[in-house]
Write a protein that holds these residues in place. Structure first.
Motif, PDB file in Angstrom:
ATOM      1  N   THR A   1      18.247  27.996  56.720  1.00 21.84           N
ATOM      2  CA  THR A   1      18.781  26.728  57.227  1.00 21.84           C
ATOM      3  C   THR A   1      17.684  25.818  57.770  1.00 21.84           C
ATOM      4  O   THR A   1      17.783  24.598  57.653  1.00 21.84           O
ATOM      5  N   PHE A   2      16.642  26.392  58.356  1.00 27.53           N
ATOM      6  CA  PHE A   2      15.546  25.572  58.867  1.00 27.53           C
ATOM      7  C   PHE A   2      14.844  24.855  57.718  1.00 27.53           C
ATOM      8  O   PHE A   2      14.539  23.675  57.813  1.00 27.53           O
ATOM      9  N   PHE A   3      14.615  25.556  56.632  1.00 28.60           N
ATOM     10  CA  PHE A   3      13.955  24.936  55.482  1.00 28.60           C
ATOM     11  C   PHE A   3      14.837  23.844  54.863  1.00 28.60           C
ATOM     12  O   PHE A   3      14.350  22.792  54.472  1.00 28.60           O
ATOM     13  N   GLN A   4      16.134  24.090  54.797  1.00 30.40           N
ATOM     14  CA  GLN A   4      17.057  23.069  54.277  1.00 30.40           C
ATOM     15  C   GLN A   4      17.054  21.834  55.172  1.00 30.40           C
ATOM     16  O   GLN A   4      17.042  20.700  54.686  1.00 30.40           O
ATOM     17  N   LEU A   5      17.077  22.043  56.482  1.00 29.81           N
ATOM     18  CA  LEU A   5      17.063  20.914  57.420  1.00 29.81           C
ATOM     19  C   LEU A   5      15.772  20.116  57.281  1.00 29.81           C
ATOM     20  O   LEU A   5      15.800  18.880  57.261  1.00 29.81           O
ATOM     21  N   MET A   6      14.639  20.794  57.177  1.00 31.27           N
ATOM     22  CA  MET A   6      13.366  20.083  57.060  1.00 31.27           C
ATOM     23  C   MET A   6      13.280  19.312  55.747  1.00 31.27           C
ATOM     24  O   MET A   6      12.709  18.228  55.698  1.00 31.27           O
ATOM     25  N   CYS A   7      13.852  19.861  54.671  1.00 30.20           N
ATOM     26  CA  CYS A   7      13.865  19.154  53.395  1.00 30.20           C
ATOM     27  C   CYS A   7      14.694  17.865  53.538  1.00 30.20           C
ATOM     28  O   CYS A   7      14.277  16.793  53.107  1.00 30.20           O
ATOM     29  N   SER A   8      15.843  17.974  54.167  1.00 24.54           N
ATOM     30  CA  SER A   8      16.687  16.806  54.391  1.00 24.54           C
ATOM     31  C   SER A   8      15.997  15.785  55.300  1.00 24.54           C
ATOM     32  O   SER A   8      16.042  14.575  55.046  1.00 24.54           O
ATOM     33  N   ALA A   9      15.341  16.263  56.340  1.00 22.64           N
ATOM     34  CA  ALA A   9      14.627  15.367  57.252  1.00 22.64           C
ATOM     35  C   ALA A   9      13.507  14.636  56.519  1.00 22.64           C
ATOM     36  O   ALA A   9      13.293  13.437  56.723  1.00 22.64           O
ATOM     37  N   HIS A  10      12.810  15.350  55.640  1.00 23.64           N
ATOM     38  CA  HIS A  10      11.728  14.733  54.873  1.00 23.64           C
ATOM     39  C   HIS A  10      12.260  13.599  53.999  1.00 23.64           C
ATOM     40  O   HIS A  10      11.690  12.511  53.941  1.00 23.64           O
TER      41      HIS A  10
END
Length: 116
Positions: A56-65
């Motif tokens: 979930t952290f990686f998904q959130l960071m991808c979305s934030a990017h």
């Protein structure tokens, strides 16, 4: 437990995250990123003190990017010595040779830079 701290260094805001960056705490990280999106142009995320990371952290960071890039802003990882990001990235299968179709600026968080 999650600890979230921010520090202004020059024009960058450094967001330091330590503790469990997992589905249980990801909402707090999302809220902080949304807050920083409204006030900052350059954000560096430091996870040197983390204890565990899940998908979930990686998904959130991808979305934030994607969100930061579409708004003309910049978000990156602060890769200081001891940062576990590369190891976690490989173990979760997030390592890429090129960004996705939304990576218009060519600064995808997951691209592995090949040395020349």
């Amino acid at each position: 437990m999650l600890d979230i701290r921010e520090e202004k260094i020059g024009s960058d805001c450094v967001l330091s995250l330590s503790g469990d960056l997992t589905v249980c705490n990801i909402g707090q990280v999302r809220e902080k990123l949304m807050e920083l999106y409204s006030t900052e142009d350059h954000v560096r995320v430091n996870i040197a003190g983390e204890s565990s990371i899940d998908f979930t952290f990686f998904q959130l960071m991808c979305s934030a990017h994607r969100t930061f890039s579409s708004g003309g802003k910049h978000i990156s990882f602060d890769k200081t010595e001891g940062c576990p990001l590369d190891l976690k990235k490989f173990s979760l299968g997030f390592s890429r040779r090129s960004g996705c179709s939304n990576d218009k600026c060519g600064n995808c968080l997951w691209v592995v830079k090949e040395s020349v």
